[in-house]
Design an enzyme around this catalytic site. Sequence first.
Site, PDB file in Angstrom:
ATOM      1  N   TYR A  10       0.841  -1.209   0.000  1.00 20.15           N
ATOM      2  CA  TYR A  10       0.000   0.000   0.000  1.00 20.15           C
ATOM      3  C   TYR A  10       0.873   1.254   0.000  1.00 20.15           C
ATOM      4  O   TYR A  10       0.645   2.195  -0.761  1.00 20.15           O
ATOM      5  CB  TYR A  10      -0.917  -0.035   1.228  1.00 20.15           C
ATOM      6  CG  TYR A  10      -1.861   1.148   1.327  1.00 20.15           C
ATOM      7  CD1 TYR A  10      -2.948   1.263   0.467  1.00 20.15           C
ATOM      8  CD2 TYR A  10      -1.672   2.141   2.287  1.00 20.15           C
ATOM      9  CE1 TYR A  10      -3.824   2.339   0.558  1.00 20.15           C
ATOM     10  CE2 TYR A  10      -2.534   3.218   2.383  1.00 20.15           C
ATOM     11  CZ  TYR A  10      -3.614   3.317   1.521  1.00 20.15           C
ATOM     12  OH  TYR A  10      -4.468   4.388   1.609  1.00 20.15           O
TER      13      TYR A  10
ATOM     14  N   ALA B 116       3.916   1.540  -1.082  1.00 20.85           N
ATOM     15  CA  ALA B 116       4.574   1.684  -2.388  1.00 20.85           C
ATOM     16  C   ALA B 116       3.642   2.416  -3.352  1.00 20.85           C
ATOM     17  O   ALA B 116       4.065   3.304  -4.104  1.00 20.85           O
ATOM     18  CB  ALA B 116       4.943   0.312  -2.946  1.00 20.85           C
TER      19      ALA B 116
ATOM     20  N   LYS C 198       1.165   4.516  -2.601  1.00 16.48           N
ATOM     21  CA  LYS C 198       0.908   5.912  -2.208  1.00 16.48           C
ATOM     22  C   LYS C 198       2.191   6.766  -2.245  1.00 16.48           C
ATOM     23  O   LYS C 198       2.122   7.966  -2.502  1.00 16.48           O
ATOM     24  CB  LYS C 198       0.243   5.955  -0.827  1.00 16.48           C
ATOM     25  CG  LYS C 198      -1.153   5.318  -0.790  1.00 16.48           C
ATOM     26  CD  LYS C 198      -2.174   6.118  -1.600  1.00 16.48           C
ATOM     27  CE  LYS C 198      -3.579   5.557  -1.454  1.00 16.48           C
ATOM     28  NZ  LYS C 198      -4.605   6.344  -2.151  1.00 16.48           N
TER      29      LYS C 198
HETATM   30  N1  LIG Z   1      -9.853   4.905   5.084  1.00 16.33           N
HETATM   31  C1  LIG Z   1      -8.578   5.155   5.388  1.00 16.33           C
HETATM   32  O1  LIG Z   1      -8.080   4.779   6.481  1.00 16.33           O
HETATM   33  C2  LIG Z   1      -7.703   5.933   4.448  1.00 16.33           C
HETATM   34  C3  LIG Z   1      -6.557   6.554   4.962  1.00 16.33           C
HETATM   35  C4  LIG Z   1      -5.727   7.261   4.088  1.00 16.33           C
HETATM   36  C5  LIG Z   1      -6.052   7.334   2.753  1.00 16.33           C
HETATM   37  N2  LIG Z   1      -7.167   6.720   2.280  1.00 16.33           N
HETATM   38  C6  LIG Z   1      -7.448   6.823   0.847  1.00 16.33           C
HETATM   39  O2  LIG Z   1      -8.677   7.482   0.675  1.00 16.33           O
HETATM   40  C7  LIG Z   1      -9.317   7.010  -0.511  1.00 16.33           C
HETATM   41  C8  LIG Z   1     -10.752   6.625  -0.196  1.00 16.33           C
HETATM   42  O3  LIG Z   1     -10.745   5.645   0.809  1.00 16.33           O
HETATM   43  P1  LIG Z   1     -12.076   5.222   1.617  1.00 16.33           P
HETATM   44  O4  LIG Z   1     -11.716   5.111   3.035  1.00 16.33           O
HETATM   45  O5  LIG Z   1     -13.219   6.057   1.213  1.00 16.33           O
HETATM   46  O6  LIG Z   1     -12.255   3.739   1.068  1.00 16.33           O
HETATM   47  P2  LIG Z   1     -13.563   2.988   0.535  1.00 16.33           P
HETATM   48  O7  LIG Z   1     -14.733   3.340   1.357  1.00 16.33           O
HETATM   49  O8  LIG Z   1     -13.187   1.541   0.429  1.00 16.33           O
HETATM   50  O9  LIG Z   1     -13.746   3.600  -0.917  1.00 16.33           O
HETATM   51  C9  LIG Z   1     -12.838   3.289  -1.932  1.00 16.33           C
HETATM   52  C10 LIG Z   1     -13.451   3.662  -3.252  1.00 16.33           C
HETATM   53  O10 LIG Z   1     -12.563   3.254  -4.284  1.00 16.33           O
HETATM   54  C11 LIG Z   1     -13.340   2.759  -5.336  1.00 16.33           C
HETATM   55  N3  LIG Z   1     -12.674   1.746  -6.144  1.00 16.33           N
HETATM   56  C12 LIG Z   1     -11.991   0.650  -5.742  1.00 16.33           C
HETATM   57  N4  LIG Z   1     -11.635  -0.088  -6.802  1.00 16.33           N
HETATM   58  C13 LIG Z   1     -12.118   0.552  -7.906  1.00 16.33           C
HETATM   59  C14 LIG Z   1     -12.094   0.275  -9.286  1.00 16.33           C
HETATM   60  N5  LIG Z   1     -11.511  -0.829  -9.785  1.00 16.33           N
HETATM   61  N6  LIG Z   1     -12.696   1.145 -10.129  1.00 16.33           N
HETATM   62  C15 LIG Z   1     -13.323   2.250  -9.649  1.00 16.33           C
HETATM   63  N7  LIG Z   1     -13.374   2.556  -8.345  1.00 16.33           N
HETATM   64  C16 LIG Z   1     -12.786   1.717  -7.488  1.00 16.33           C
HETATM   65  C17 LIG Z   1     -14.513   2.083  -4.680  1.00 16.33           C
HETATM   66  O11 LIG Z   1     -15.545   2.043  -5.620  1.00 16.33           O
HETATM   67  P3  LIG Z   1     -16.812   1.086  -5.491  1.00 16.33           P
HETATM   68  O12 LIG Z   1     -17.738   1.862  -4.663  1.00 16.33           O
HETATM   69  O13 LIG Z   1     -17.256   0.893  -6.862  1.00 16.33           O
HETATM   70  O14 LIG Z   1     -16.332  -0.162  -4.808  1.00 16.33           O
HETATM   71  C18 LIG Z   1     -14.792   2.970  -3.487  1.00 16.33           C
HETATM   72  O15 LIG Z   1     -15.748   3.934  -3.794  1.00 16.33           O
HETATM   73  C19 LIG Z   1      -8.451   5.864  -1.034  1.00 16.33           C
HETATM   74  O16 LIG Z   1      -7.625   6.341  -2.067  1.00 16.33           O
HETATM   75  C20 LIG Z   1      -7.612   5.479   0.171  1.00 16.33           C
HETATM   76  O17 LIG Z   1      -6.353   4.948  -0.233  1.00 16.33           O
HETATM   77  C21 LIG Z   1      -8.013   6.026   3.096  1.00 16.33           C
END
Ligand SMILES: NC(=O)c1ccc[n+]([C@@H]2O[C@H](COP(=O)([O-])OP(=O)(O)OC[C@H]3O[C@@H](n4cnc5c(N)ncnc54)[C@H](OP(=O)(O)O)[C@@H]3O)[C@@H](O)[C@H]2O)c1
Length: 290
Positions: A156, A158, A160
């Site tokens: 992960y 790598a 980011k």
């Molecule tokens: N939650 C954390 O702890 C955290 C911390 C730091 C950074 N982030 C970053 O914040 C961002 C959002 O995270 P989140 O917590 O909201 O996670 P999440 O609720 O799992 O949402 C991730 C989103 O990515 C989409 N996605 C995944 N694979 C995809 C694909 N093949 N094509 C199109 N869309 C796809 C999903 O779409 P679907 O709805 O279609 O599945 C979902 O809407 C991510 O980039 C994550 O790395 C999260």
Amino acid sequence: MNPSEARIVLTGANGGIGRETAAAFIGAGASVLLVGRSAAQLSALSRSIQTTAREHAGRIAWQVADLGKAAQVGELGGIATEWRCNVLVHAAGVPCFGALETVDAETMRRVLDINLLAPMGLTQALLPHLRAQARAQVIFVGSALGRIGLPGFSIYSASKFGLRGFAESLRRELSGTGIRVQYVGPRSTRTTFNDAAVQAYNAATGTAMDSPGRVAQTLLRSLQDGAAERFIGFPERLAVRINGAVPTLLDGSFDKHRRSVPSPSADGALPAQRSDRPVASPIESSGVPR
Ligand SMILES: NC(=O)c1ccc[n+]([C@@H]2O[C@H](COP(=O)([O-])OP(=O)(O)OC[C@H]3O[C@@H](n4cnc5c(N)ncnc54)[C@H](OP(=O)(O)O)[C@@H]3O)[C@@H](O)[C@H]2O)c1
């Protein structure tokens, strides 16, 4: 940029951070093209935001795209261009947690595909259009783990770290144009992104978790002020600075984290290593005596 001037393509719109961010952007007066994989969920999200205030109607559109498929990334670029976007917010992402030996090759590829190659490809597809705008912004949702490598998050991190490097390089490449390139790094956030194993790791290491609303407000702020980089929360912001200046200084600070990564041999079996390439016989592939 003033949100009322923003026409934002938001990937990951159905996610925990995406939904809050869509609502925050639209509430502040922006127009948003919601991007996700489920038409039913996108349409429901669009309806739910519109029912909170009738004046939002007409400023929300949605588009289905699987960002793991290069052709769909290209098509999305065309649709976003026709929709006349001037802001791109990359919030789609997939998690990956565990000791390196427990991650199979297919998962590694998917993490790099969605977290790194898709935002690179979509940005590239939209660049000619964005260059033609008086002002435009590209905001990458990275992570604190895009600046600090923690035990259990090698794949992960790598993805980011790569995204942050891409953003930094592109920001400098586009300096002097009307396009701002930005990187926002949330710390752990309470969404379904973090499964029970990550939550246990967070509890064991005293890692704080933010609400997705806090991340959404940070993204709104970044849209408004154009800040090049922004990380969320203390002590993560401090650790990002120290790690950036002298990375080895923190090497001794993660014993608790290392002990909190589930052992690869806990269940006595490692996943089979997969590869697309057929394995050649030792005689063909090596001159090392056995
Ligand atoms: N939650 C954390 O702890 C955290 C911390 C730091 C950074 N982030 C970053 O914040 C961002 C959002 O995270 P989140 O917590 O909201 O996670 P999440 O609720 O799992 O949402 C991730 C989103 O990515 C989409 N996605 C995944 N694979 C995809 C694909 N093949 N094509 C199109 N869309 C796809 C999903 O779409 P679907 O709805 O279609 O599945 C979902 O809407 C991510 O980039 C994550 O790395 C999260």
